[in-house]
Design an enzyme around this catalytic site. Structure first.
Site, PDB file in Angstrom:
ATOM      1  N   CYS A   1       0.836  -1.202   0.000  1.00 36.31           N
ATOM      2  CA  CYS A   1       0.000   0.000   0.000  1.00 36.31           C
ATOM      3  C   CYS A   1       0.875   1.258   0.000  1.00 36.31           C
ATOM      4  O   CYS A   1       1.980   1.257   0.540  1.00 36.31           O
ATOM      5  CB  CYS A   1      -0.907  -0.005   1.225  1.00 36.31           C
TER       6      CYS A   1
ATOM      7  N   ASP B   1       0.386   3.783   1.723  1.00 32.31           N
ATOM      8  CA  ASP B   1       0.328   4.372   3.062  1.00 32.31           C
ATOM      9  C   ASP B   1       1.726   4.665   3.611  1.00 32.31           C
ATOM     10  O   ASP B   1       2.595   3.788   3.620  1.00 32.31           O
ATOM     11  CB  ASP B   1      -0.414   3.381   3.980  1.00 32.31           C
TER      12      ASP B   1
ATOM     13  N   ARG C   1       2.767   4.821   6.435  1.00 35.61           N
ATOM     14  CA  ARG C   1       3.139   4.060   7.642  1.00 35.61           C
ATOM     15  C   ARG C   1       3.601   2.643   7.325  1.00 35.61           C
ATOM     16  O   ARG C   1       3.915   1.878   8.230  1.00 35.61           O
ATOM     17  CB  ARG C   1       1.933   4.006   8.601  1.00 35.61           C
TER      18      ARG C   1
ATOM     19  N   HIS D   1      -2.296  -4.164   4.896  1.00 39.10           N
ATOM     20  CA  HIS D   1      -2.164  -3.777   6.299  1.00 39.10           C
ATOM     21  C   HIS D   1      -3.536  -3.504   6.887  1.00 39.10           C
ATOM     22  O   HIS D   1      -4.444  -3.025   6.194  1.00 39.10           O
ATOM     23  CB  HIS D   1      -1.248  -2.560   6.461  1.00 39.10           C
TER      24      HIS D   1
ATOM     25  N   CYS E   1      -6.295  -0.076   6.736  1.00 37.87           N
ATOM     26  CA  CYS E   1      -5.992   0.539   5.437  1.00 37.87           C
ATOM     27  C   CYS E   1      -7.091   1.549   5.058  1.00 37.87           C
ATOM     28  O   CYS E   1      -8.275   1.197   4.964  1.00 37.87           O
ATOM     29  CB  CYS E   1      -5.890  -0.544   4.368  1.00 37.87           C
TER      30      CYS E   1
HETATM   31 CO    CO Z   1      -3.454   1.139   2.958  1.00 36.99          CO
END
Ligand code: CO
Length: 212
Positions: A42, A44, A46, A98, A101
């Site tokens: 992803c 993301d 993080r 994750h 998400c």
């Molecule tokens: Co995500």
């Protein structure tokens, strides 16, 4: 214009630190990259691929998009898979989702988000396929977490359905596709146990050469 001096400064210190530990590090990387792993994860912030598996530059070939989706008409992702498998010769493709998400949550929160809703349709499709299970979970956060796992499993299947991966198997190459999920709250990755290493497990309709 506001400039990003602090990032450039951090970069310089990072590069110097690496060279101090290993003076040949960058010289080696200039000559070639030979990663063993393709990571599909992803976007993301993080979930930074190299960081969470603690690998230095040169060890991981990476494709990231919102909600780590593998779509059979997405030339971007398909080109990454092709290059990784056919040119770099990676031995493992890891789809890593994750929990928590935002993309997966946005797919099921019943609101409009603009352009990205078209991308998240692929996640909605996974939900619809598993609605008999997901509809009966007690709340949105449990549904989202379960959907994160189910989506990873679907994306693993989508990777396996590509002609690139199937042709690699046909050529006798060792190539394993894995499904993992990362937990933001403790930094731990869990293997979902859906690894595929041969076309035998795939439905005939998706196989390049189905059994006669
Ligand atoms: Co995500």
């Amino acid at each position: 214009m506001r400039k990003l001096h602090h990032l450039l400064e951090k970069n310089r210190r990072w590069a110097e630190g690496l060279v101090q530990k290993d003076p040949e590090h960058f010289h080696r990387l200039v000559r070639q990259q030979k990663p063993h792993y393709l990571w599909i994860g992803c976007s993301d912030s993080r979930v930074p691929a190299n960081v969470i598996v603690d690998l230095p530059p040169g060890e991981l070939f990476v494709h990231r998009n919102v909600a780590n989706v593998v779509v059979h008409t997405d030339l971007n992702c398909l080109s990454v898979i092709q290059y990784a498998v056919e040119v770099l010769g990676v031995e493992h493709i890891i789809v890593c989702g994750h929990y928590g998400c935002g993309g997966v949550l946005a797919a099921i929160d019943g609101r409009e988000h603009g352009l990205i809703d078209n991308w998240l349709r692929h996640i909605k499709d996974v939900y619809f396929r598993h609605r008999n299970v997901l509809d009966f979970l007690p709340d949105l956060s449990e549904r989202a977490d379960r959907l994160c796992e189910l989506s990873v499993k679907q994306q693993v299947a989508n990777v396996c359905h590509t002609t690139v991966v199937q042709n690699a198997w046909k050529a006798g190459r060792e190539l394993v596709v894995h499904g993992w999920i990362y937990r933001l709250s403790d930094g731990i990755i869990r293997d979902l146990g859906v690894s595929v290493a041969a076309p035998a497990a795939l439905p005939d309709i998706y196989r390049v050469e189905p059994d006669k």
